[in-house]
Design a protein around this motif. Structure first.
Motif, PDB file in Angstrom:
ATOM      1  N   ILE A   1      26.681  40.374  41.404  1.00  0.00           N
ATOM      2  CA  ILE A   1      26.778  39.510  42.602  1.00  0.00           C
ATOM      3  C   ILE A   1      28.093  38.801  42.435  1.00  0.00           C
ATOM      4  CG2 ILE A   1      26.039  36.951  43.305  1.00  0.00           C
ATOM      5  CD1 ILE A   1      23.825  39.600  43.652  1.00  0.00           C
ATOM      6  N   TYR A   2      28.558  38.563  41.380  1.00  0.00           N
ATOM      7  CA  TYR A   2      29.956  37.820  41.065  1.00  0.00           C
ATOM      8  C   TYR A   2      30.878  38.184  41.974  1.00  0.00           C
ATOM      9  CZ  TYR A   2      34.242  37.006  38.831  1.00  0.00           C
ATOM     10  OH  TYR A   2      35.692  36.566  38.523  1.00  0.00           O
ATOM     11  N   THR A   3      30.871  39.665  42.126  1.00  0.00           N
ATOM     12  CA  THR A   3      31.902  40.172  43.056  1.00  0.00           C
ATOM     13  C   THR A   3      31.923  39.518  44.443  1.00  0.00           C
ATOM     14  OG1 THR A   3      30.640  41.939  43.441  1.00  0.00           O
ATOM     15  CG2 THR A   3      32.277  42.290  41.709  1.00  0.00           C
ATOM     16  N   TYR A   4      30.588  38.962  45.021  1.00  0.00           N
ATOM     17  CA  TYR A   4      30.389  38.511  46.187  1.00  0.00           C
ATOM     18  C   TYR A   4      30.652  37.393  46.358  1.00  0.00           C
ATOM     19  CZ  TYR A   4      28.447  43.187  47.087  1.00  0.00           C
ATOM     20  OH  TYR A   4      28.102  44.701  47.130  1.00  0.00           O
ATOM     21  N   MET A   5      31.068  36.456  45.347  1.00  0.00           N
ATOM     22  CA  MET A   5      31.127  35.084  45.342  1.00  0.00           C
ATOM     23  C   MET A   5      32.060  34.365  46.415  1.00  0.00           C
ATOM     24  SD  MET A   5      28.630  33.151  43.980  1.00  0.00           S
ATOM     25  CE  MET A   5      29.350  31.542  43.978  1.00  0.00           C
TER      26      MET A   5
ATOM     27  N   LEU B   1      37.949  27.442  46.949  1.00  0.00           N
ATOM     28  CA  LEU B   1      39.022  26.668  46.171  1.00  0.00           C
ATOM     29  C   LEU B   1      39.308  27.390  44.913  1.00  0.00           C
ATOM     30  CD1 LEU B   1      37.665  23.190  46.793  1.00  0.00           C
ATOM     31  CD2 LEU B   1      39.742  24.236  47.908  1.00  0.00           C
ATOM     32  N   LEU B   2      38.502  28.048  44.413  1.00  0.00           N
ATOM     33  CA  LEU B   2      38.707  28.780  42.997  1.00  0.00           C
ATOM     34  C   LEU B   2      38.474  30.304  43.352  1.00  0.00           C
ATOM     35  CD1 LEU B   2      36.526  26.715  40.490  1.00  0.00           C
ATOM     36  CD2 LEU B   2      39.074  26.885  40.515  1.00  0.00           C
ATOM     37  N   ASN B   3      39.510  31.130  42.694  1.00  0.00           N
ATOM     38  CA  ASN B   3      39.584  32.404  42.933  1.00  0.00           C
ATOM     39  C   ASN B   3      38.714  33.123  42.091  1.00  0.00           C
ATOM     40  OD1 ASN B   3      40.899  32.789  45.285  1.00  0.00           O
ATOM     41  ND2 ASN B   3      42.562  32.190  44.253  1.00  0.00           N
ATOM     42  N   ASN B   4      38.104  34.406  42.202  1.00  0.00           N
ATOM     43  CA  ASN B   4      37.435  35.106  41.388  1.00  0.00           C
ATOM     44  C   ASN B   4      38.529  35.892  40.540  1.00  0.00           C
ATOM     45  OD1 ASN B   4      34.512  34.680  41.641  1.00  0.00           O
ATOM     46  ND2 ASN B   4      34.389  36.605  42.604  1.00  0.00           N
ATOM     47  N   VAL B   5      38.318  36.719  39.623  1.00  0.00           N
ATOM     48  CA  VAL B   5      39.293  37.502  38.787  1.00  0.00           C
ATOM     49  C   VAL B   5      38.946  38.808  39.689  1.00  0.00           C
ATOM     50  CG1 VAL B   5      39.640  38.931  36.869  1.00  0.00           C
ATOM     51  CG2 VAL B   5      38.724  36.840  36.688  1.00  0.00           C
ATOM     52  N   PRO B   6      40.011  39.650  40.138  1.00  0.00           N
ATOM     53  CA  PRO B   6      39.821  40.582  40.991  1.00  0.00           C
ATOM     54  C   PRO B   6      38.961  41.790  40.152  1.00  0.00           C
ATOM     55  CG  PRO B   6      42.423  40.234  40.776  1.00  0.00           C
ATOM     56  CD  PRO B   6      41.287  39.186  39.925  1.00  0.00           C
ATOM     57  N   THR B   7      38.055  42.384  40.897  1.00  0.00           N
ATOM     58  CA  THR B   7      36.892  43.006  40.033  1.00  0.00           C
ATOM     59  C   THR B   7      36.604  44.400  40.932  1.00  0.00           C
ATOM     60  OG1 THR B   7      35.928  41.130  39.393  1.00  0.00           O
ATOM     61  CG2 THR B   7      34.581  43.072  39.263  1.00  0.00           C
ATOM     62  N   TRP B   8      36.669  45.393  40.160  1.00  0.00           N
ATOM     63  CA  TRP B   8      36.184  46.880  40.545  1.00  0.00           C
ATOM     64  C   TRP B   8      34.708  46.952  40.311  1.00  0.00           C
ATOM     65  CZ3 TRP B   8      40.942  46.115  38.065  1.00  0.00           C
ATOM     66  CH2 TRP B   8      41.927  46.219  39.083  1.00  0.00           C
ATOM     67  N   ARG B   9      33.790  47.444  41.201  1.00  0.00           N
ATOM     68  CA  ARG B   9      32.212  47.680  40.960  1.00  0.00           C
ATOM     69  C   ARG B   9      32.446  49.162  40.878  1.00  0.00           C
ATOM     70  NH1 ARG B   9      31.569  45.220  46.562  1.00  0.00           N
ATOM     71  NH2 ARG B   9      31.786  43.112  45.928  1.00  0.00           N
TER      72      ARG B   9
ATOM     73  N   GLU C   1      29.407  45.114  31.223  1.00  0.00           N
ATOM     74  CA  GLU C   1      28.157  45.508  31.597  1.00  0.00           C
ATOM     75  C   GLU C   1      27.817  44.463  32.666  1.00  0.00           C
ATOM     76  OE1 GLU C   1      24.966  46.240  28.792  1.00  0.00           O
ATOM     77  OE2 GLU C   1      26.325  47.206  27.362  1.00  0.00           O
ATOM     78  N   VAL C   2      27.075  45.039  33.402  1.00  0.00           N
ATOM     79  CA  VAL C   2      26.742  44.050  34.754  1.00  0.00           C
ATOM     80  C   VAL C   2      25.748  42.827  34.134  1.00  0.00           C
ATOM     81  CG1 VAL C   2      25.350  43.783  36.960  1.00  0.00           C
ATOM     82  CG2 VAL C   2      26.880  45.470  36.444  1.00  0.00           C
ATOM     83  N   HIS C   3      24.823  43.355  33.156  1.00  0.00           N
ATOM     84  CA  HIS C   3      23.889  42.510  32.653  1.00  0.00           C
ATOM     85  C   HIS C   3      24.206  41.751  31.151  1.00  0.00           C
ATOM     86  CE1 HIS C   3      21.284  43.076  36.042  1.00  0.00           C
ATOM     87  NE2 HIS C   3      21.518  44.435  35.819  1.00  0.00           N
ATOM     88  N   GLY C   4      25.388  42.162  30.713  1.00  0.00           N
ATOM     89  CA  GLY C   4      25.767  41.828  29.425  1.00  0.00           C
ATOM     90  C   GLY C   4      26.178  40.361  29.262  1.00  0.00           C
ATOM     91  N   SER C   5      26.238  40.039  28.081  1.00  0.00           N
ATOM     92  CA  SER C   5      26.762  38.635  27.807  1.00  0.00           C
ATOM     93  C   SER C   5      27.088  38.413  26.177  1.00  0.00           C
ATOM     94  CB  SER C   5      25.653  37.389  28.107  1.00  0.00           C
ATOM     95  OG  SER C   5      24.567  37.399  27.281  1.00  0.00           O
TER      96      SER C   5
END
Lengths: 464, 315
Positions: free
Chosen positions: A313-317, A330-338, A359-363
């Motif tokens: 979802i992050y990539t759609y923020m 006001l704050l950017n995302n890090v450019p991300t490849w899905r 990983e998409v679900h990793g932490s």
């Protein structure tokens, strides 16, 4: 700390002087004192799968990380905007799903997402808030640019380290605080309590009864759970201490059962209620979800918030922020490849050596590849994993993260840092000035997670 | 207060008390093992140490033959033995960790630093010559913990539940030590015991740190078996006697009764045991049988523990 031309940036001016005059002996003594202090108080975290060191200290660094008031104002405006959008997004997902209808996010990304909780559809949380407690991981890539690395809206931890790091600094170097005005962080527990009180259900009589629900002493963040319960003056409960009767939630006390209005739960959705979710869970409270749906108790955070901090979802923020606020992020995302996207996947596989793959679900910094510091063999084995399950991965460029002076075995040296400010949403949004700065202690390393050898620093916001 | 909080406070205190008692028992076993005359009785002394610690069964299951070094290790460090000092301190600290919010910082830090120090002690280094020093360390830390508790805790339910755990454990311990040795404490026609008897009586007193106190109290340097029993059962001046522990248990239960505004079955059970001790007469106890008396006492004490758990919703 340094501008690109090598000069010391203004907020650090005094601390730089202080550091210059600080002998290694003083530093080493301070580190020893702070370590003894943390040990004695039991400020530890547990590392899973490591029997010997089941309780470790998070290394604490004595050089603070500093923001000017102006920098902080800019940052917090961006954070507030993001948090508002996030809560609006969650409300929409569990109601009309306008954003899906508008085609801004593919249905599949939501519906097939493990963190989406269908049982939450149509539920109306108090004040429409889902993510009451959030931690947003931010990195600075140059003087004026911050990127959001990750949103944490399930059960973010680390706030106790933010508070204890400040206590330790004030204890070790009180003179620093006399020289300049550092915005206080100590009222976080009071603000958290206010936030929790403010979302009590309308059925609450008198003062709301709030509890903190913990998985127990073996959880990695148990210290923090006990610490926050203590600071807020609320009971620290395990699942066994709570029970449902006639549609209400109660706690077992040494006297009569006492009704509970708000549960700040630090256990994951899946374990919350064996009747609604994982039936094998013995950490949760059978029936609590029904009580929640009936509006007789507030769960903080709401079940199902995890869908908003998912890495896919992050990539759609940025779109989410535009959609719900009508404003430019006001704050950017890090450019991300899905990697789920064919052309993105092709790019990622061709540039693995330069990228960070997660990983998409990793932490917790587990299961990721940091291309530039990995061996050929590591890269190849990761390539196989990505090919086997592309939808499971996203990739980002390795960033020139800002570095802050840090005490190392070979003296003071620059180490990479990130920042996790803590944000509370209730009757209003409250952001603690500063947050938790995590520092990668290994030279050149970009991984700041405490489970991977990262440390923490006190974080200052200077007042004008 | 949560029922679980009450339970954790109760068990925290119980286990610290148990660790301390274990150190005392080992002290006695160790002294005997050093005595020249005791070579033959040696094995028996370690066996009796195990019995007093209620660990004989679990020890023989694991090790079979009685061996001094193995007994010491089993009672101090073996984590498979839930009553070893290490297990006790671990359980006590885990309980304390779970209820940090109910403890003062002093109480928590006392227990936590004990645990942290213990983690650095290598069992191999606790050789026979270093044993006394280590046993002393355990006692000092247990007493430091109790001092922190008495000196800093508010006199509310937190305090009362900790006190209950402490004194129910102590009552059980004293009664068990007496019961293991009851046959040597029975009055006999002759007024004077042999040297060996004297040694045995002294040992009972030592295992509750009461040999000096006995002499002060009875103004007599010759131990008399029936007075040893009386001292440890009926004398409220003696801080490890059964009556003393029940004075404190009653105080704590009264405190809870007043705070919560109700009294329950557990109050009655404790009152009844207290009454028997308060009105107790040593001659009568001997006539009815010391062993039977102690067995009944331990059963009643255990019953009280369970009744407290049910009444106050321990999980």
């Amino acid at each position: 700390m340094f501008a690109p031309n090598g000069s010391v940036r203004a907020p650090y001016a005094r601390v730089e002087k202080w550091l210059e005059n600080l002998g290694n002996e003083v530093i080493e003594r301070a580190l020893r004192e702070s370590e003894a202090r943390f040990r004695r108080q039991g400020i530890t975290f547990a590392v899973y799968g490591d029997d010997k060191a089941s309780e470790r200290l998070i290394p604490f660094d004595i050089v603070p990380r500093i923001f000017s008031a102006t920098e902080w104002r800019r940052l917090s405006a961006g954070i507030e905007q993001r948090v508002r959008a996030m809560n609006a997004f969650l409300h929409d997902l569990y109601h009309r799903q306008e954003i899906l209808r508008a085609g801004r996010i593919p249905y599949d990304v939501i519906i097939q997402n493990e963190a989406f909780v269908p049982e939450m559809v149509g539920v109306n949380p108090v004040k429409g808030i889902y993510a009451h407690v959030m931690g947003i991981d931010i990195v600075r890539v140059n003087e004026n640019e911050f990127y959001v690395l990750e949103d944490n809206c399930r059960t973010p931890s680390g706030v106790s380290y933010m508070l204890e790091d400040r206590e330790a600094m004030m204890f070790l170097f009180p003179e620093l605080f006399a020289q300049q005005r550092v915005a206080p962080v100590e009222n976080y527990p009071a603000m958290l309590r206010k936030t929790l009180d403010s979302v009590a259900p309308s059925t609450t009589k008198n003062e709301p009864t709030v509890v903190l629900l913990t998985p127990g002493i073996h959880n990695s963040a148990f210290f923090e759970h006990a610490f926050l319960a203590d600071e807020m003056g609320v009971e620290l409960c395990e699942g066994d201490d709570l029970f449902v009767s006639d549609g209400w939630l109660y706690m077992r006390t040494t006297q009569m059962p006492r009704r509970v209005d708000v549960v700040y739960r630090r256990i994951d959705d899946a374990y919350l209620d064996p009747l609604a979710f994982r039936p094998d869970s013995n950490l949760g409270v059978p029936g609590i979800f029904d009580v929640y749906r009936a509006g007789h108790v507030t769960l903080v955070n709401a079940p199902g918030t995890g869908v908003a901090d998912d890495k896919s979802i992050y990539t759609y923020m940025p779109d989410i922020i535009r959609f719900y606020t009508g404003e430019k992020p006001l704050l950017n995302n890090v450019p991300t490849w899905r990697c789920s996207d064919a052309s993105d996947l092709k790019y990622v596989l061709e540039h693995l050596a330069e990228l960070v793959v997660k990983e998409v679900h990793g932490s917790g910094g587990y299961g990721m590849l940091v291309g530039p510091t990995s061996s050929k063999a590591e890269i190849e084995s990761f390539r196989a994993k990505i090919k086997a399950r592309p939808t499971n991965y996203i990739a980002q460029p390795t960033l020139a993260l800002s570095a802050v002076p840090t005490f190392t075995q070979s003296g003071i040296a620059a180490r990479h840092v990130d920042l996790r400010p803590f944000v509370l949403s209730g009757d209003r949004i409250r952001i603690t000035p500063g947050g938790l700065t995590r520092v990668a202690l290994k030279e050149g390393s970009l991984v700041v997670n405490s489970s991977q050898g990262g440390g923490t620093k006190d974080t200052w916001v200077l007042e004008d | 207060m949560l029922g679980r909080t009450a339970a954790s406070l109760y068990w925290m205190s119980r286990y610290v008390e148990r660790a301390e008692n274990m150190a005392r028992l080992l002290e006695v076993g160790y002294r005997i093992s050093l005595m020249p005359g005791a070579i033959e009785g040696h094995r028996d002394e370690w066996r009796s140490t195990l019995t007093s610690a209620a660990c004989e069964h679990s020890y023989t299951e694991k090790h079979g033959d009685i061996d001094g070094a193995k007994v010491i290790h089993f009672l101090l460090f073996d984590e498979s033995n839930s009553s070893s000092v290490k297990s006790c301190l671990k359980t006590a600290r885990n309980n304390a960790r779970a209820v940090r919010t109910a403890l003062t910082r002093d109480v928590w830090e006392s227990l936590n630093s004990t645990w942290n120090e213990l983690a650095h002690i290598e069992p191999e280094n606790i050789t026979s010559d270093r044993l006394p020093e280590f046993l002393e360390w355990i006692k000092q830390h247990a007493m430091g913990f109790r001092g922190a508790l008495l000196g800093t805790m508010l006199r509310t339910d937190n305090y009362y539940f900790s006190q209950l755990g402490n004194f129910i454990e102590r009552a059980d311990n004293t009664a068990r030590i007496l019961d293991v040795k009851y046959f040597i404490l029975l009055p006999r026609p002759s007024d004077v015991g042999s040297d060996l008897d004297m040694q045995q009586w002294a040992q009972v007193l030592r295992s509750v740190s009461a040999h000096r106190a006995y002499r002060w109290f009875y103004k007599d340097s010759h131990y008399k078996p029936w007075l040893v029993s009386e001292f440890l059962i009926l004398k409220e001046e003696m801080p490890r006697s059964l009556l003393f522990t029940y004075n404190w248990i009653n105080l704590a239960l009264d405190g809870l009764g007043e705070l919560y505004g109700s009294r329950y079955a557990c109050h009655e059970i404790a009152r009844e045991t207290h009454r028997r001790l308060k009105n107790g007469d040593m001659e009568q106890i001997f006539q009815d049988g010391l062993h039977e008396f102690l067995q009944e006492f331990m059963a009643a004490n255990n019953n009280l523990s369970q009744s407290i758990a049910t009444t106050y919703n321990f999980p």
